[in-house]
Write a protein that holds these residues in place. Structure first.
Motif, short mmCIF file in Angstrom:
data_model
loop_
_atom_site.label_atom_id
_atom_site.label_comp_id
_atom_site.label_asym_id
_atom_site.label_seq_id
_atom_site.Cartn_x
_atom_site.Cartn_y
_atom_site.Cartn_z
N ALA A 1 0.83 -1.21 0.00
CA ALA A 1 0.00 0.00 0.00
C ALA A 1 0.86 1.26 0.00
O ALA A 1 0.53 2.26 -0.64
CB ALA A 1 -0.92 -0.02 1.21
N GLY A 2 1.98 1.21 0.72
CA GLY A 2 2.88 2.36 0.75
C GLY A 2 3.49 2.64 -0.62
O GLY A 2 3.67 3.80 -1.01
N LEU A 3 3.82 1.59 -1.35
CA LEU A 3 4.39 1.77 -2.69
C LEU A 3 3.39 2.41 -3.66
O LEU A 3 3.80 3.05 -4.63
CB LEU A 3 4.86 0.42 -3.24
N LEU A 4 2.10 2.22 -3.40
CA LEU A 4 1.10 2.84 -4.28
C LEU A 4 1.15 4.36 -4.23
O LEU A 4 0.69 5.03 -5.16
CB LEU A 4 -0.31 2.37 -3.88
N ASP A 5 1.68 4.91 -3.15
CA ASP A 5 1.75 6.36 -3.02
C ASP A 5 2.97 6.95 -3.73
O ASP A 5 3.12 8.18 -3.78
CB ASP A 5 1.80 6.75 -1.54
N SER A 6 3.84 6.09 -4.24
CA SER A 6 5.06 6.58 -4.87
C SER A 6 4.75 7.26 -6.20
O SER A 6 3.85 6.85 -6.94
CB SER A 6 6.04 5.42 -5.09
N SER A 7 5.52 8.29 -6.52
CA SER A 7 5.37 8.97 -7.80
C SER A 7 6.20 8.30 -8.90
O SER A 7 6.07 8.65 -10.07
CB SER A 7 5.81 10.44 -7.67
N LEU A 8 7.04 7.33 -8.52
CA LEU A 8 7.85 6.60 -9.49
C LEU A 8 7.02 5.47 -10.10
O LEU A 8 6.46 4.66 -9.36
CB LEU A 8 9.11 6.04 -8.84
N PRO A 9 6.94 5.37 -11.41
CA PRO A 9 6.11 4.32 -12.03
C PRO A 9 6.51 2.91 -11.63
O PRO A 9 5.64 2.06 -11.42
CB PRO A 9 6.34 4.56 -13.54
N GLU A 10 7.81 2.66 -11.49
CA GLU A 10 8.25 1.31 -11.16
C GLU A 10 7.84 0.92 -9.75
O GLU A 10 7.41 -0.21 -9.49
CB GLU A 10 9.77 1.21 -11.32
N GLU A 11 7.95 1.86 -8.80
CA GLU A 11 7.54 1.57 -7.43
C GLU A 11 6.02 1.42 -7.33
O GLU A 11 5.51 0.57 -6.59
CB GLU A 11 8.03 2.66 -6.49
N TYR A 12 5.30 2.24 -8.08
CA TYR A 12 3.83 2.14 -8.11
C TYR A 12 3.41 0.77 -8.64
O TYR A 12 2.53 0.10 -8.07
CB TYR A 12 3.28 3.25 -8.98
N ALA A 13 4.07 0.32 -9.72
CA ALA A 13 3.77 -1.00 -10.28
C ALA A 13 4.16 -2.10 -9.30
O ALA A 13 3.45 -3.12 -9.17
CB ALA A 13 4.49 -1.19 -11.61
N ALA A 14 5.28 -1.91 -8.58
CA ALA A 14 5.70 -2.91 -7.59
C ALA A 14 4.67 -3.05 -6.49
O ALA A 14 4.36 -4.16 -6.03
CB ALA A 14 7.06 -2.53 -7.01
N GLY A 15 4.09 -1.93 -6.05
CA GLY A 15 3.03 -2.00 -5.05
C GLY A 15 1.81 -2.75 -5.55
O GLY A 15 1.20 -3.54 -4.82
N GLY A 16 1.45 -2.52 -6.83
CA GLY A 16 0.34 -3.26 -7.42
C GLY A 16 0.61 -4.75 -7.48
O GLY A 16 -0.27 -5.57 -7.22
N ARG A 17 1.86 -5.12 -7.82
CA ARG A 17 2.20 -6.55 -7.89
C ARG A 17 2.12 -7.20 -6.51
O ARG A 17 1.65 -8.33 -6.39
CB ARG A 17 3.62 -6.70 -8.45
#
Length: 772
Positions: free
Chosen positions: A252-268
């Motif tokens: 859930a914390g990674l979803l708040d990232s502005s970096l596309p790769e971290e956002y995708a990692a949170g989704g995974r």
């Protein structure tokens, strides 16, 4: 609410990663902090005591040894570069793979440039190669420092065995310097040895934990590795944070990232947890998170770039599991984003092709739990036509038979339509049902789906089609398709011909086929139950004596199964469910033009069996059979007392009253079924009191007093139902008003009047008889 949050926090603390990974991270944090503290003390000792106090007396070799050790400690090689370097060392395979993938992606993009940009293409290729070389050099340097730092300190501290400072001349300062150097060198040796041992030991422990968690729970090694690294960093800053940290909060914390790769990692991460059968915990945590996090996921559904396809799929999976707790009014533009899923091409990934239509339909299905959401979906421009589009296909049946993927889409469409019909009340629900009922093409397709003779794989689809047609028939009960639907449903419910053909078609999976055949029968019975309860639809029922006989036989709980012939020499038994018996009771209660005496006898046999028979335990069936008996007695010329005398020996009337009283006592406290049983019992006692010969038995067994006691027990339930506005007929045919207290009091008054007319000693049932 506080207790719920405490229970949720405790549940998260018991999770695997909290119990294993987080505790391991806390241990490593303590070790690293300890080594860092020792290193700081050694640096302080070297600079203040040795270089500050004995620099003029120190020999050249000792000076350089102490200086080198001080520089290594000051650089933080042990606690910073060292441990991070060993982590990198064990991740070199992923590192090389990621760099290679990035380089291939860059070159693929560059190769698509036109020939007129040849120089630009070559320059960018050179730049990308230089970047890769820089990354490799950096990795080598980090690994070199990680291994060489402690080894350099360990080698430099070997001066402890080669000192030749003499103290025979009586110089105390040299004696003190020698002690200080020995202490320093020994401490550095121990510190370096522990560091050299701890770095590979930690890396091996990392791999061991990855293996355990990945093998036992199927989690991705890449996700475990990233989570472990993040947890270690957190524990170094705040060791207590590990108690509230887990895979869910990490994703859930990674979803708040502005970096596309971290956002995708949170989704995974969150999708992986959803796939591991723990969606409820993910949903509860995300629902409690800031609203902008959910809004970001919803907005992602509308991303169209091919590079964002994976994240669109991941966001759809997550929103699907949140949708049942969402209110569309709080998320502007949500329906437009969801609608865009139906216009996008399938997502192609390493795990195969993924259709965005299915998660889109499941999102709408879960949103339809709320009436306001249903109204918004219905009013959304163009969305409803996309939902119904699969049902309007000209080749629906052929596509279902040939494509399992298309069958899933049709089933999703049916489920959404069913939810919208059943949840929407008032004008919106009426318009929704009318939309389907007035579309002859959709109705024809759904009827064709019900008639498909296939295996158990499409049973859920047939159930969905049947449910939608029921809602449409209720909207337009006088239509011709309502009569056709009743005939189809009645054939499925009471006939065994189709069941034999169905089971014969799916003999290889007989157990599953029997279960799905029973499910289809139950839903057909439910459809007939709903339609028979409708005052207009009941006019379309045309049943023969054989149909009535089969419905009546379904009431007999001693008949456990029906026999289906699947070949000339082979038969299969299908269990008769309670649901089918309940539906049969409701249907028989609403049908009017048939000989009701056999049905009445059968219902009485089940309600009040002879001693060797087992009584009915299901309260719903009990209440419906009682309702069937009361309905037949009140609306026909059949004398209940006469039937009872013909059932069993001459004392059966008293046995019946005793059994009825026991039924009331057994259901003294309970839900709405119990209330219906009590009210129906009042009506049955009133029916019996029409004949004077029954008064003495009713008075003797004091059943009216038991009903008065039951009215007191049910008073709170009735008051809560009144407060909630529940003031209509239920499936038992019993309205909330008059209340049970009024019915039981009227029954007592009638009994008193009858006793007075017959000259029987009169004491109201509610007044206790004084003891002598």
């Amino acid at each position: 609410m506080g207790n719920e949050l405490d229970a949720f926090s405790e549940e998260l603390r018991r999770r695997l990663e909290v119990r294993i990974i987080n505790k391991y991270a806390v241990v490593t944090a303590y070790v690293r902090i300890t080594l860092k503290s020792i290193g700081a003390l050694l640096l302080l000792w070297a600079t203040v005591v040795l270089l500050g106090g004995f620099v003029s007396s120190m020999k050249k070799d000792d000076f350089w040894s102490v200086t080198i050790i001080a520089f290594v400690q000051a650089a933080g090689v042990f606690e910073a570069i060292g441990f991070a370097g060993m982590d990198l060392y064990w991740e070199t395979q992923d590192f090389y793979h990621n760099v290679k993938s990035w380089l291939q992606k860059c070159w693929c993009v560059l190769n698509q440039l036109p020939m007129r940009q040849w120089w630009k293409k070559q320059i960018q290729k050179v730049v990308s190669v230089l970047i890769v070389i820089t990354l490799y050099v950096r990795a080598v340097l980090v690994l070199g420092l990680a291994v060489s730092g402690p080894c350099v300190c360990l080698h430099a501290s070997s001066r402890a065995t080669n000192q030749d400072y003499g103290i025979a001349d009586g110089e105390a300062i040299k004696a003190n310097m020698k002690r200080a150097l020995n202490l320093f060198y020994n401490a550095v040796s121990a510190h370096s040895f522990i560091s050299v041992f701890w770095m590979p030991a930690q890396a091996l422990a990392n791999k061991l934990i990855e293996d355990i968690v990945s093998r036992q729970h199927g989690f991705s090694r890449k996700v475990i590795r990233a989570y472990l690294r993040k947890t270690k960093d957190m524990c170094l800053k705040n060791k207590t944070s590990a108690t509230s940290w887990n895979f869910i909060t990490y994703g859930a914390g990674l979803l708040d990232s502005s970096l596309p790769e971290e956002y995708a990692a949170g989704g995974r991460v969150l999708t992986m947890l959803i796939d591991k059968d723990i969606p409820s915990q993910v949903r509860r945590l995300l629902i409690r998170s800031p609203r902008q996090r959910i809004q970001k996921l919803i907005d992602t559904l509308a991303w169209r770039s091919p590079a964002d396809q994976e994240m669109t799929w991941l966001a759809a999976r997550i929103v699907e599991h949140l949708a049942s707790d969402l209110n569309l009014a709080h998320f502007p533009g949500a329906l437009e984003c969801i609608s865009s899923l139906f216009n996008q091409l399938p997502v192609v990934s390493g795990q195969g092709t993924k259709n965005l239509v299915l998660p889109g339909l499941r999102i709408l299905e879960n949103l339809a739990h709320d009436e306001d959401n249903c109204r918004a979906i219905y009013n959304s421009k163009g969305l409803l036509s996309k939902i119904v589009a699969p049902l309007r296909s000209n080749e629906l049946v052929q596509d279902i038979k040939s494509s399992a993927a298309w069958t899933k889409v049709v089933h999703g469409s049916l489920t959404v339509v069913t939810k919208l019909m059943s949840t929407c009340a008032g004008a919106t629900g009426k318009e929704m049902r009318g939309l389907i009922a007035d579309d002859s093409h959709v109705v024809g397709n759904l009827e064709a789906v019900i008639d498909i003779k296939s295996d158990s794989s499409i049973t859920s689809l047939q159930v969905g089609a049947l449910t939608v047609l029921i809602q449409s028939a209720v909207h337009n009960p006088a239509s011709t398709f309502t009569e056709r639907l009743i005939k189809r449903a009645l054939h499925i419910f009471i006939s065994t011909d189709w069941t034999g053909d169905y089971l014969n078609h799916d003999k290889n999976r007989m157990k599953e086929a029997k279960r799905t055949a029973n499910l289809l029968k139950q839903n057909a019975g439910g459809a007939l139950e709903i339609l028979s309860s409708h005052p207009e639809a009941i006019k379309s029922f045309t049943v023969c004596d054989d149909d009535i006989h089969r419905l009546t036989e379904l009431l007999d709980c001693n008949i456990k199964s029906t026999e289906c012939k699947i070949s000339a020499t082979e038969t299969v038994e299908i269990e008769i469910s309670i649901s089918c018996r309940i539906s049969a009771a409701v249907i028989l209660k609403h049908l009017s033009k048939y000989d009701k005496e056999p049905t009445l006898r059968k219902a009485l046999e089940q309600l009040f069996p002879i001693q060797q028979d087992e009584p009915i335990k299901d309260r719903t069936l009990q209440a419906l059979l009682l309702s069937l008996v009361v309905e037949i007695c009140e609306n026909s010329n059949i004398d209940l007392a006469v039937i009872l005398l013909q059932q069993t020996p001459s004392d059966s009337l008293e046995d019946f009253v005793v059994s009825l009283k026991k039924m009331v006592e057994d259901n003294m406290y309970g839900p709405g079924e119990c209330l219906a049983i009590h009210k129906l019992s009042c009506r049955m006692v009133t029916e019996l009191m029409k004949h004077d010969r029954n008064i003495q038995v009713i008075d003797k067994r004091n059943i009216v007093g038991t009903l008065l006691e039951a009215s007191k027990a049910m008073a709170e339930l009735e008051s809560s139902m009144l407060f909630s506005g529940f003031n209509h007929y239920d499936r038992y045919g019993v309205p909330l008003k008059p209340l049970l207290s009024v019915l039981s009091k009227n029954t007592e008054d009638l009994l008193t009047q009858k006793k007075q007319a017959l000259g029987i000693y009169t004491v109201p049932a509610s007044v206790p008889i004084p003891l002598p």
